[in-house]
Design an enzyme around this catalytic site. Structure first.
Site, PDB file in Angstrom:
ATOM      1  N   GLY A 117      26.400  59.062 -12.727  1.00 55.22           N
ATOM      2  CA  GLY A 117      26.568  58.040 -11.688  1.00 55.22           C
ATOM      3  C   GLY A 117      25.591  58.250 -10.544  1.00 55.22           C
ATOM      4  N   GLY A 151      24.652  55.421  -7.956  1.00 61.64           N
ATOM      5  CA  GLY A 151      25.673  54.838  -7.084  1.00 61.64           C
ATOM      6  C   GLY A 151      25.460  55.206  -5.623  1.00 61.64           C
ATOM      7  N   GLN A 152      26.362  54.732  -4.770  1.00 60.42           N
ATOM      8  CA  GLN A 152      26.212  54.932  -3.314  1.00 60.42           C
ATOM      9  C   GLN A 152      26.162  56.421  -2.962  1.00 60.42           C
ATOM     10  OE1 GLN A 152      29.626  54.183  -0.909  1.00 60.42           O
ATOM     11  NE2 GLN A 152      28.442  53.736   0.937  1.00 60.42           N
ATOM     12  N   LEU A 153      27.123  57.190  -3.477  1.00 65.70           N
ATOM     13  CA  LEU A 153      27.140  58.632  -3.206  1.00 65.70           C
ATOM     14  C   LEU A 153      26.078  59.341  -4.051  1.00 65.70           C
ATOM     15  CD1 LEU A 153      28.503  61.173  -1.972  1.00 65.70           C
ATOM     16  CD2 LEU A 153      30.167  61.064  -3.849  1.00 65.70           C
ATOM     17  N   ASP A 175      22.569  57.804 -15.211  1.00 64.70           N
ATOM     18  CA  ASP A 175      23.402  56.649 -14.880  1.00 64.70           C
ATOM     19  C   ASP A 175      23.480  55.782 -16.125  1.00 64.70           C
ATOM     20  OD1 ASP A 175      24.364  55.544 -11.952  1.00 64.70           O
ATOM     21  OD2 ASP A 175      24.167  53.940 -13.437  1.00 64.70           O
ATOM     22  N   ILE A 176      24.530  54.983 -16.207  1.00 62.99           N
ATOM     23  CA  ILE A 176      24.667  54.152 -17.413  1.00 62.99           C
ATOM     24  C   ILE A 176      23.593  53.070 -17.468  1.00 62.99           C
ATOM     25  CG2 ILE A 176      26.335  52.519 -16.387  1.00 62.99           C
ATOM     26  CD1 ILE A 176      27.662  53.020 -19.405  1.00 62.99           C
ATOM     27  N   TYR A 188      42.587  52.806 -10.025  1.00 61.19           N
ATOM     28  CA  TYR A 188      41.607  53.804  -9.557  1.00 61.19           C
ATOM     29  C   TYR A 188      42.340  54.991  -8.923  1.00 61.19           C
ATOM     30  CZ  TYR A 188      38.035  55.547  -6.202  1.00 61.19           C
ATOM     31  OH  TYR A 188      37.179  56.309  -5.437  1.00 61.19           O
ATOM     32  N   LYS A 242      42.469  58.852 -10.121  1.00 58.52           N
ATOM     33  CA  LYS A 242      42.046  59.981  -9.266  1.00 58.52           C
ATOM     34  C   LYS A 242      43.191  60.999  -9.130  1.00 58.52           C
ATOM     35  CE  LYS A 242      37.780  58.884  -8.313  1.00 58.52           C
ATOM     36  NZ  LYS A 242      36.691  59.678  -8.896  1.00 58.52           N
TER      37      LYS A 242
HETATM   38  C1  AKB Z   1      37.154  52.480  -2.419  1.00 53.21           C
HETATM   39  O1  AKB Z   1      37.309  51.739  -1.434  1.00 53.21           O
HETATM   40  O2  AKB Z   1      37.623  52.268  -3.538  1.00 53.21           O
HETATM   41  C2  AKB Z   1      36.383  53.777  -2.207  1.00 53.21           C
HETATM   42  C3  AKB Z   1      37.299  54.908  -1.949  1.00 53.21           C
HETATM   43  C4  AKB Z   1      37.972  55.032  -0.636  1.00 53.21           C
HETATM   44  O3  AKB Z   1      37.507  55.723  -2.809  1.00 53.21           O
HETATM   45  N1  AKB Z   1      35.452  53.621  -1.140  1.00 53.21           N
END
Ligand code: AKB
Length: 313
Positions: free
Chosen positions: A8, A11-13, A34-35, A141, A145
């Protein structure tokens, strides 16, 4: 010498961490992936490969052929976008993490994996959210996590895998835009402020969320990865705190530079997600275990963003 694979990386990070890792370890020791093969153009000074992070065989193959010693596994689908296709999000986020952890177990690799404030939920205290409160996440998500944190802890305690993690708040940066998060407004607003001095925000004016300026996030990540293993007692993921603000407070900070900037509010489905997330984070454990402390406040971050955001042509 360390040899680092980043998933990744576009991506942003990913972009910012890749640059920081190049500075620290030298370009020849970094393998960015990255994909999206088109992302190759973003990596002029470093080797880039197109990699599906769920392909665990390919990851193991790369570990052997490239002599990889560390993986920064950043590939994931974020909170808002994840809701479009929950099962695909779960599959991608979990399968890729488990593949990386298995490679780490087999080849004794050190791993960095980002968690998120999305692990928290309606049952979590929203002010000064502690390290280990009740957590019933409300997005797929967040569920991925939360489960991922437990898997990291499992691999660390059962197999002695040196995996380290941070629960990032919303990240703000100018090099790459975020994609599909609930906190993305705090980046979009700077582009719109510079482009046409007005912005319609998808969260309500008083929605306070924890955020962090990218230089702090990169520094936190490197500090955590450099800390001695004995200091790292938390193998799920660390709370870290940066700046907490509302869209109205951010717009006021922007108005100090662009006096006629205007903001309006049209909350959408992302409001429901934000309403279950913390307003501010307690990061005493990260402070104590590896010395975390943020540097940027709202005014410093705003001035730096307005100076550096480049409008797309
Ligand atoms: C999101 O908004 O999904 C991310 C996060 C806080 O993990 N920026």
């Amino acid at each position: 010498m360390e040899k680092i694979l980043i998933t990744g990386a576009a991506g942003q990070l990913g972009l910012e961490l890749t640059n920081a890792l190049i500075t620290k370890y030298g370009a020849k020791n970094i393998l960015a992936s990255d994909i999206n093969s088109k992302s190759a153009e973003k990596f002029q000074s470093v080797k880039f490969i197109s990699l599906d992070a769920t392909d665990s065989d390919k990851i193991k193959e790369l570990v052997v052929s490239e002599g990889i010693t560390q993986i920064y596994h950043l590939a994931a689908i974020l909170s808002a976008k994840g809701e479009d296709n929950p099962l695909f999000t779960w599959d991608l986020n979990m399968k890729s993490l488990l593949g990386v952890l298995e490679a780490a177990r087999e080849y004794k690799l050190k791993v960095f994996w980002p968690s998120s404030i999305a692990v928290f939920g309606k049952d979590t205290p929203r002010e000064n959210t502690p390290q280990n409160p009740g957590m019933v996440p409300t997005t797929v998500y967040g569920i991925s996590k939360q489960a991922g944190e437990q898997w990291c802890n499992y691999y660390a305690t059962k197999f002695n895998v040196d995996v380290r993690s941070i629960r990032y708040p919303g990240l703000i940066s100018y090099s790459a835009e975020p994609g599909g998060g609930t906190t993305d407004y705090a980046v979009d607003i700077f582009y719109k402020a510079k482009e046409n001095k007005k912005y319609t925000c998808f969260l309500s004016e008083d929605t306070r969320l924890p955020m962090m300026y990218m230089p702090d996030a990169v520094r936190a990540t490197l500090n955590l990865m450099e800390a001695p293993g004995t200091a790292i007692k938390t193998r799920t993921s660390y709370n870290i705190s940066g700046i907490s603000f509302t869209p109205r407070e951010l717009s006021e900070a922007i108005k100090e530079h662009i006096a006629d900037f205007k903001i309006s509010y049209q909350p959408d489905f992302r409001q429901d997600i934000a309403d279950t997330w913390p307003k501010s984070i307690n990061d005493e454990v990260a402070q104590k275990e590896w010395g975390w402390t943020p540097e940027y406040n709202l005014q410093q971050m705003t001035a730096d963003m307005l100076k550096n955001v480049k409008l797309k042509s």
